[in-house]
Motif scaffolding. Sequence first.
Motif, PDB file in Angstrom:
ATOM      1  N   GLY A 121       0.815  -1.211   0.000  1.00 39.59           N
ATOM      2  CA  GLY A 121       0.000   0.000   0.000  1.00 39.59           C
ATOM      3  C   GLY A 121       0.844   1.254   0.000  1.00 39.59           C
ATOM      4  O   GLY A 121       2.080   1.231  -0.172  1.00 39.59           O
ATOM      5  N   LYS A 122       0.188   2.385   0.217  1.00 35.63           N
ATOM      6  CA  LYS A 122       0.895   3.665   0.289  1.00 35.63           C
ATOM      7  C   LYS A 122       1.805   3.662   1.515  1.00 35.63           C
ATOM      8  O   LYS A 122       1.450   3.154   2.573  1.00 35.63           O
ATOM      9  N   GLY A 123       2.977   4.266   1.348  1.00 32.65           N
ATOM     10  CA  GLY A 123       3.938   4.277   2.443  1.00 32.65           C
ATOM     11  C   GLY A 123       4.786   3.026   2.500  1.00 32.65           C
ATOM     12  O   GLY A 123       5.597   2.880   3.419  1.00 32.65           O
ATOM     13  N   GLN A 124       4.610   2.116   1.527  1.00 31.31           N
ATOM     14  CA  GLN A 124       5.382   0.882   1.465  1.00 31.31           C
ATOM     15  C   GLN A 124       5.946   0.695   0.057  1.00 31.31           C
ATOM     16  O   GLN A 124       5.540   1.383  -0.877  1.00 31.31           O
ATOM     17  N   GLN A 125       6.844  -0.269  -0.048  1.00 32.40           N
ATOM     18  CA  GLN A 125       7.375  -0.624  -1.352  1.00 32.40           C
ATOM     19  C   GLN A 125       7.659  -2.123  -1.382  1.00 32.40           C
ATOM     20  O   GLN A 125       7.963  -2.737  -0.351  1.00 32.40           O
ATOM     21  N   ASN A 141       5.900   7.136  -0.674  1.00 33.25           N
ATOM     22  CA  ASN A 141       5.205   6.493  -1.793  1.00 33.25           C
ATOM     23  C   ASN A 141       3.709   6.707  -1.599  1.00 33.25           C
ATOM     24  O   ASN A 141       3.128   6.253  -0.610  1.00 33.25           O
ATOM     25  N   ASN A 142       3.086   7.428  -2.509  1.00 34.82           N
ATOM     26  CA  ASN A 142       1.647   7.706  -2.418  1.00 34.82           C
ATOM     27  C   ASN A 142       0.851   6.911  -3.451  1.00 34.82           C
ATOM     28  O   ASN A 142      -0.273   7.282  -3.793  1.00 34.82           O
ATOM     29  N   LYS A 143       1.448   5.813  -3.951  1.00 32.37           N
ATOM     30  CA  LYS A 143       0.768   4.957  -4.923  1.00 32.37           C
ATOM     31  C   LYS A 143       0.713   3.525  -4.386  1.00 32.37           C
ATOM     32  O   LYS A 143       1.359   3.192  -3.399  1.00 32.37           O
ATOM     33  N   HIS A 145       1.603  -0.288  -4.585  1.00 33.45           N
ATOM     34  CA  HIS A 145       2.618  -1.216  -5.083  1.00 33.45           C
ATOM     35  C   HIS A 145       3.624  -0.513  -5.992  1.00 33.45           C
ATOM     36  O   HIS A 145       3.836  -0.885  -7.153  1.00 33.45           O
ATOM     37  N   SER A 146       4.251   0.513  -5.444  1.00 30.73           N
ATOM     38  CA  SER A 146       5.277   1.254  -6.184  1.00 30.73           C
ATOM     39  C   SER A 146       6.494   1.462  -5.293  1.00 30.73           C
ATOM     40  O   SER A 146       6.438   1.259  -4.077  1.00 30.73           O
ATOM     41  N   LYS A 147       7.576   1.903  -5.899  1.00 30.26           N
ATOM     42  CA  LYS A 147       8.801   2.142  -5.155  1.00 30.26           C
ATOM     43  C   LYS A 147       8.738   3.491  -4.435  1.00 30.26           C
ATOM     44  O   LYS A 147       8.081   4.436  -4.895  1.00 30.26           O
ATOM     45  N   CYS A 148       9.432   3.582  -3.311  1.00 27.08           N
ATOM     46  CA  CYS A 148       9.509   4.832  -2.564  1.00 27.08           C
ATOM     47  C   CYS A 148      10.483   5.783  -3.263  1.00 27.08           C
ATOM     48  O   CYS A 148      11.486   5.350  -3.834  1.00 27.08           O
ATOM     49  N   VAL A 149      10.181   7.075  -3.225  1.00 29.05           N
ATOM     50  CA  VAL A 149      11.030   8.091  -3.848  1.00 29.05           C
ATOM     51  C   VAL A 149      11.395   9.129  -2.788  1.00 29.05           C
ATOM     52  O   VAL A 149      10.663   9.317  -1.811  1.00 29.05           O
ATOM     53  N   ASP A 169       3.968   8.385   3.225  1.00 30.51           N
ATOM     54  CA  ASP A 169       3.030   8.331   2.107  1.00 30.51           C
ATOM     55  C   ASP A 169       2.737   9.693   1.487  1.00 30.51           C
ATOM     56  O   ASP A 169       1.790   9.832   0.721  1.00 30.51           O
ATOM     57  N   SER A 170       3.523  10.717   1.818  1.00 26.00           N
ATOM     58  CA  SER A 170       3.296  12.037   1.201  1.00 26.00           C
ATOM     59  C   SER A 170       4.597  12.832   1.180  1.00 26.00           C
ATOM     60  O   SER A 170       5.464  12.665   2.045  1.00 26.00           O
TER      61      SER A 170
END
Length: 273
Positions: A121-125, A141-143, A145-149, A169-170
């Motif tokens: 979820g958001k806040g995870q990768q 990560n605010n998406k 199943h995506s990578k953290c930036v 997550d923001s």
Amino acid sequence: MKLHLGVVLLLAGFQGVASGGAVGCATWSPSENNQVCCTRCKQGNHMVNRCGVDPSTLCEPCDEGYFVNDPTSFACSICTQCTGKKKAKQDCTSSSDTVCECKPGYLCRDTKCSSCDQECGKGQQPTANWTCQDCPYGTFNNKIHSKCVPWSTKCPHPDQKIVKKGTMDSDIVCEIVHGNDLQDGIMVAILLFSLSIVIFIILSACIAIKKKKKKSMIMSTVEAVPEKPITVSEGLRQLEQQEECIYCLPQQEQGSSLESVASLDSEVKLLSA
């Protein structure tokens, strides 16, 4: 013989139309010995014999629970079962396999959805071993199943200021500041309030010191004034006041009062001498 073959082909075509085109061979070509050879079965049918007299007998539909998507195949395949973390998105038919998808909270690992992995979820990768981990400090990560930036290091507009740090997550939050910043106004108010308290304390201390000095001066003045001796006129006036009070006292106290008057008279005479 040619007439017999024509009647058979006509009957086969009629049977295909009557059955809705679901059974038998779809296309065929003439062969030796008054036979035909099937080149393609109808949808949902698998080939039984390549050639024969009757084309409707060359192909048969798949049994329930099986499917075939190759019109030249001689066998049907068993339908896929969606189990565990998967569920059926589209049921199996005689001409197509089951389409599976992952249950909520999971994602397909490949296009065939051969397995499902946990959805980050958001806040995870996602990690290399198909698990999820929280975004490290300084990233977000605010998406799904995506990578953290990394967080942004500055606001996109020169008139903006960072009013809130980033979270898992923001990204950072920026706002346009008009005039003095709100924090500067708060600091000024605190300083003014503190200054007023200091001034109040100083004034109170000054007033207390002034009152203490004034009281000390009064006490010094009183102690410095010498005691005046009683003159003859003052003694006579005190005697007259005492005589007037004699008549106000009870009978049993008159004697003592007269003695006091006599004593006072003697003192006056001594002062006069």
